[in-house]
Write a protein that holds these residues in place. Structure first.
Motif, PDB file in Angstrom:
ATOM      1  N   ALA A   1     -54.544  -3.231  57.719  1.00  0.00           N
ATOM      2  CA  ALA A   1     -53.602  -3.553  56.643  1.00  0.00           C
ATOM      3  C   ALA A   1     -53.096  -2.286  55.969  1.00  0.00           C
ATOM      4  CB  ALA A   1     -54.266  -4.475  55.627  1.00  0.00           C
ATOM      5  N   THR A   2     -53.979  -1.328  55.750  1.00  0.00           N
ATOM      6  CA  THR A   2     -53.574  -0.062  55.129  1.00  0.00           C
ATOM      7  C   THR A   2     -52.614   0.694  56.032  1.00  0.00           C
ATOM      8  OG1 THR A   2     -55.644   0.075  53.909  1.00  0.00           O
ATOM      9  CG2 THR A   2     -54.420   2.122  54.171  1.00  0.00           C
ATOM     10  N   VAL A   3     -52.905   0.727  57.315  1.00  0.00           N
ATOM     11  CA  VAL A   3     -52.006   1.392  58.270  1.00  0.00           C
ATOM     12  C   VAL A   3     -50.643   0.711  58.268  1.00  0.00           C
ATOM     13  CG1 VAL A   3     -51.599   1.836  60.730  1.00  0.00           C
ATOM     14  CG2 VAL A   3     -53.834   2.303  59.726  1.00  0.00           C
ATOM     15  N   MET A   4     -50.625  -0.597  58.272  1.00  0.00           N
ATOM     16  CA  MET A   4     -49.358  -1.337  58.265  1.00  0.00           C
ATOM     17  C   MET A   4     -48.573  -1.057  56.982  1.00  0.00           C
ATOM     18  SD  MET A   4     -49.284  -2.709  61.196  1.00  0.00           S
ATOM     19  CE  MET A   4     -47.908  -3.818  61.038  1.00  0.00           C
ATOM     20  N   ASP A   5     -49.258  -0.997  55.843  1.00  0.00           N
ATOM     21  CA  ASP A   5     -48.577  -0.665  54.585  1.00  0.00           C
ATOM     22  C   ASP A   5     -48.003   0.745  54.620  1.00  0.00           C
ATOM     23  OD1 ASP A   5     -48.845  -3.103  53.290  1.00  0.00           O
ATOM     24  OD2 ASP A   5     -50.720  -2.539  52.299  1.00  0.00           O
ATOM     25  N   ARG A   6     -48.775   1.688  55.165  1.00  0.00           N
ATOM     26  CA  ARG A   6     -48.285   3.073  55.269  1.00  0.00           C
ATOM     27  C   ARG A   6     -47.010   3.132  56.115  1.00  0.00           C
ATOM     28  NH1 ARG A   6     -51.368   7.081  53.390  1.00  0.00           N
ATOM     29  NH2 ARG A   6     -50.394   8.636  54.717  1.00  0.00           N
ATOM     30  N   LEU A   7     -47.011   2.435  57.230  1.00  0.00           N
ATOM     31  CA  LEU A   7     -45.829   2.414  58.096  1.00  0.00           C
ATOM     32  C   LEU A   7     -44.637   1.768  57.392  1.00  0.00           C
ATOM     33  CD1 LEU A   7     -47.509   1.499  61.500  1.00  0.00           C
ATOM     34  CD2 LEU A   7     -46.439   3.690  60.887  1.00  0.00           C
ATOM     35  N   ALA A   8     -44.884   0.688  56.680  1.00  0.00           N
ATOM     36  CA  ALA A   8     -43.803  -0.009  55.974  1.00  0.00           C
ATOM     37  C   ALA A   8     -43.225   0.853  54.855  1.00  0.00           C
ATOM     38  CB  ALA A   8     -44.304  -1.339  55.415  1.00  0.00           C
ATOM     39  N   VAL A   9     -44.081   1.534  54.106  1.00  0.00           N
ATOM     40  CA  VAL A   9     -43.612   2.426  53.031  1.00  0.00           C
ATOM     41  C   VAL A   9     -42.828   3.586  53.627  1.00  0.00           C
ATOM     42  CG1 VAL A   9     -44.416   4.097  51.298  1.00  0.00           C
ATOM     43  CG2 VAL A   9     -45.344   1.763  51.328  1.00  0.00           C
ATOM     44  N   ASP A  10     -43.346   4.164  54.701  1.00  0.00           N
ATOM     45  CA  ASP A  10     -42.653   5.263  55.365  1.00  0.00           C
ATOM     46  C   ASP A  10     -41.268   4.820  55.847  1.00  0.00           C
ATOM     47  OD1 ASP A  10     -43.012   8.095  56.395  1.00  0.00           O
ATOM     48  OD2 ASP A  10     -42.425   7.046  58.231  1.00  0.00           O
ATOM     49  N   GLU A  11     -41.167   3.615  56.346  1.00  0.00           N
ATOM     50  CA  GLU A  11     -39.877   3.079  56.797  1.00  0.00           C
ATOM     51  C   GLU A  11     -38.884   2.981  55.648  1.00  0.00           C
ATOM     52  OE1 GLU A  11     -36.942   1.528  59.350  1.00  0.00           O
ATOM     53  OE2 GLU A  11     -38.801   2.582  59.790  1.00  0.00           O
TER      54      GLU A  11
ATOM     55  N   TYR B   1     -34.034   5.059  53.128  1.00  0.00           N
ATOM     56  CA  TYR B   1     -33.400   5.680  51.965  1.00  0.00           C
ATOM     57  C   TYR B   1     -32.589   6.907  52.408  1.00  0.00           C
ATOM     58  CZ  TYR B   1     -33.080   8.549  47.759  1.00  0.00           C
ATOM     59  OH  TYR B   1     -32.624   9.346  46.746  1.00  0.00           O
ATOM     60  N   ALA B   2     -33.215   7.809  53.178  1.00  0.00           N
ATOM     61  CA  ALA B   2     -32.535   9.030  53.627  1.00  0.00           C
ATOM     62  C   ALA B   2     -31.324   8.697  54.488  1.00  0.00           C
ATOM     63  CB  ALA B   2     -33.506   9.923  54.395  1.00  0.00           C
ATOM     64  N   VAL B   3     -31.470   7.753  55.411  1.00  0.00           N
ATOM     65  CA  VAL B   3     -30.373   7.383  56.303  1.00  0.00           C
ATOM     66  C   VAL B   3     -29.225   6.747  55.508  1.00  0.00           C
ATOM     67  CG1 VAL B   3     -29.716   5.876  58.234  1.00  0.00           C
ATOM     68  CG2 VAL B   3     -31.846   7.205  58.337  1.00  0.00           C
ATOM     69  N   ALA B   4     -29.548   5.888  54.550  1.00  0.00           N
ATOM     70  CA  ALA B   4     -28.507   5.247  53.742  1.00  0.00           C
ATOM     71  C   ALA B   4     -27.698   6.290  52.967  1.00  0.00           C
ATOM     72  CB  ALA B   4     -29.127   4.223  52.786  1.00  0.00           C
ATOM     73  N   VAL B   5     -28.371   7.262  52.377  1.00  0.00           N
ATOM     74  CA  VAL B   5     -27.660   8.304  51.626  1.00  0.00           C
ATOM     75  C   VAL B   5     -26.808   9.136  52.581  1.00  0.00           C
ATOM     76  CG1 VAL B   5     -27.934  10.397  50.234  1.00  0.00           C
ATOM     77  CG2 VAL B   5     -29.328   8.375  49.728  1.00  0.00           C
ATOM     78  N   ASP B   6     -27.366   9.542  53.709  1.00  0.00           N
ATOM     79  CA  ASP B   6     -26.612  10.364  54.656  1.00  0.00           C
ATOM     80  C   ASP B   6     -25.408   9.637  55.234  1.00  0.00           C
ATOM     81  OD1 ASP B   6     -28.370  12.426  54.280  1.00  0.00           O
ATOM     82  OD2 ASP B   6     -29.486  12.084  56.127  1.00  0.00           O
ATOM     83  N   ASP B   7     -25.563   8.354  55.516  1.00  0.00           N
ATOM     84  CA  ASP B   7     -24.478   7.580  56.110  1.00  0.00           C
ATOM     85  C   ASP B   7     -23.526   6.984  55.079  1.00  0.00           C
ATOM     86  OD1 ASP B   7     -25.631   8.163  58.533  1.00  0.00           O
ATOM     87  OD2 ASP B   7     -26.398   6.137  58.899  1.00  0.00           O
TER      88      ASP B   7
ATOM     89  N   ASN C   1     -43.213  16.075  54.665  1.00  0.00           N
ATOM     90  CA  ASN C   1     -44.477  16.247  53.925  1.00  0.00           C
ATOM     91  C   ASN C   1     -44.741  15.059  53.002  1.00  0.00           C
ATOM     92  OD1 ASN C   1     -44.639  18.752  55.172  1.00  0.00           O
ATOM     93  ND2 ASN C   1     -43.777  19.823  53.426  1.00  0.00           N
ATOM     94  N   ARG C   2     -44.667  13.873  53.556  1.00  0.00           N
ATOM     95  CA  ARG C   2     -44.825  12.644  52.770  1.00  0.00           C
ATOM     96  C   ARG C   2     -46.305  12.414  52.463  1.00  0.00           C
ATOM     97  NH1 ARG C   2     -40.372   8.787  55.696  1.00  0.00           N
ATOM     98  NH2 ARG C   2     -38.969  10.470  56.213  1.00  0.00           N
ATOM     99  N   ARG C   3     -46.597  12.309  51.193  1.00  0.00           N
ATOM    100  CA  ARG C   3     -47.964  12.006  50.745  1.00  0.00           C
ATOM    101  C   ARG C   3     -47.915  10.624  50.100  1.00  0.00           C
ATOM    102  NH1 ARG C   3     -50.278  16.183  46.848  1.00  0.00           N
ATOM    103  NH2 ARG C   3     -50.942  17.238  48.737  1.00  0.00           N
TER     104      ARG C   3
ATOM    105  N   HIS D   1     -47.219   5.228  45.663  1.00  0.00           N
ATOM    106  CA  HIS D   1     -46.582   6.428  45.120  1.00  0.00           C
ATOM    107  C   HIS D   1     -46.445   7.412  46.271  1.00  0.00           C
ATOM    108  CE1 HIS D   1     -47.243   4.899  41.086  1.00  0.00           C
ATOM    109  NE2 HIS D   1     -48.431   4.508  41.539  1.00  0.00           N
ATOM    110  N   VAL D   2     -45.234   7.916  46.448  1.00  0.00           N
ATOM    111  CA  VAL D   2     -44.967   8.853  47.534  1.00  0.00           C
ATOM    112  C   VAL D   2     -44.407  10.130  46.932  1.00  0.00           C
ATOM    113  CG1 VAL D   2     -43.708   9.282  49.678  1.00  0.00           C
ATOM    114  CG2 VAL D   2     -44.443   6.947  49.109  1.00  0.00           C
ATOM    115  N   GLN D   3     -45.017  11.230  47.298  1.00  0.00           N
ATOM    116  CA  GLN D   3     -44.491  12.549  46.955  1.00  0.00           C
ATOM    117  C   GLN D   3     -44.008  13.137  48.268  1.00  0.00           C
ATOM    118  OE1 GLN D   3     -46.851  15.313  44.493  1.00  0.00           O
ATOM    119  NE2 GLN D   3     -46.709  16.669  46.268  1.00  0.00           N
ATOM    120  N   ALA D   4     -42.764  13.601  48.316  1.00  0.00           N
ATOM    121  CA  ALA D   4     -42.229  14.126  49.567  1.00  0.00           C
ATOM    122  C   ALA D   4     -41.223  15.229  49.274  1.00  0.00           C
ATOM    123  CB  ALA D   4     -41.563  13.006  50.354  1.00  0.00           C
TER     124      ALA D   4
END
Length: 159
Positions: A8-18, A23-29, A80-82, A97-100
């Motif tokens: 579950a933690t791994v799945m949450d990490r992947l979902a948050v990372d996505e 976010y980055a792709v939306a701003v760039d595009d 460097n996503r934490r 909480h993500v620091q990147a």
């Protein structure tokens, strides 16, 4: 911990990372509908350290729509996503909480020297706060902390 909790933690990490990648792709595009859809109701963003505004996702999305017209080429890299989950802070695990760090090379509109290379580059750190919703992880808050920039001597003013 059981294997199920670890998964579950791994799945949450992947979902948050996505969400952060989206976010980055939306701003760039310039996909401002997707940008706003990444935020939870009441979600806010603060771009003041980069010369922008602070406000709710719709207000900031409108400002970004106008501002990014100055930069038809942008490639927003978030590294460097934490990721830290709220369960570490004694809540139910429904916050993250993500620091990147970021580097953002862009090219000003109208600089037609024949090159496609960026002529404006900035970098800094993001602080993202996310919340788990029925629709999945959503942004509650985005804070940009610009640390540096390299720009030409003559640059247009941000709207």
């Amino acid at each position: 911990m059981t294997q199920r909790v670890d998964l579950a933690t791994v799945m949450d990490r992947l979902a948050v990372d996505e969400v952060i990648t989206e976010y980055a792709v939306a701003v760039d595009d310039g996909d401002w509908e997707t940008y706003q859809g990444l935020f939870a109701p009441g979600g806010r963003a603060d771009y003041r350290s980069a010369g922008g505004i602070e406000g709710d996702a719709a207000e900031v999305g409108g400002w970004l729509t106008r501002s990014m017209e100055l930069f038809p080429m942008r490639q927003h890299l978030i590294v460097n996503r934490r990721i830290r989950f709220g369960s570490l802070e004694h809540d139910t695990g429904d916050t993250a909480h993500v620091q990147a760090d970021y580097i953002n090379p862009m090219r000003f509109a109208g600089h037609d020297s024949g090159s496609t290379a960026p002529d404006f580059v900035c970098g800094g750190r993001y602080a993202f706060t996310l919340v788990r919703t029925y629709e999945g992880w959503k942004l509650r808050e985005v804070v940009v902390r610009e640390k540096w920039r390299h720009a030409p001597d003559q640059q247009p003013a941000m709207p």
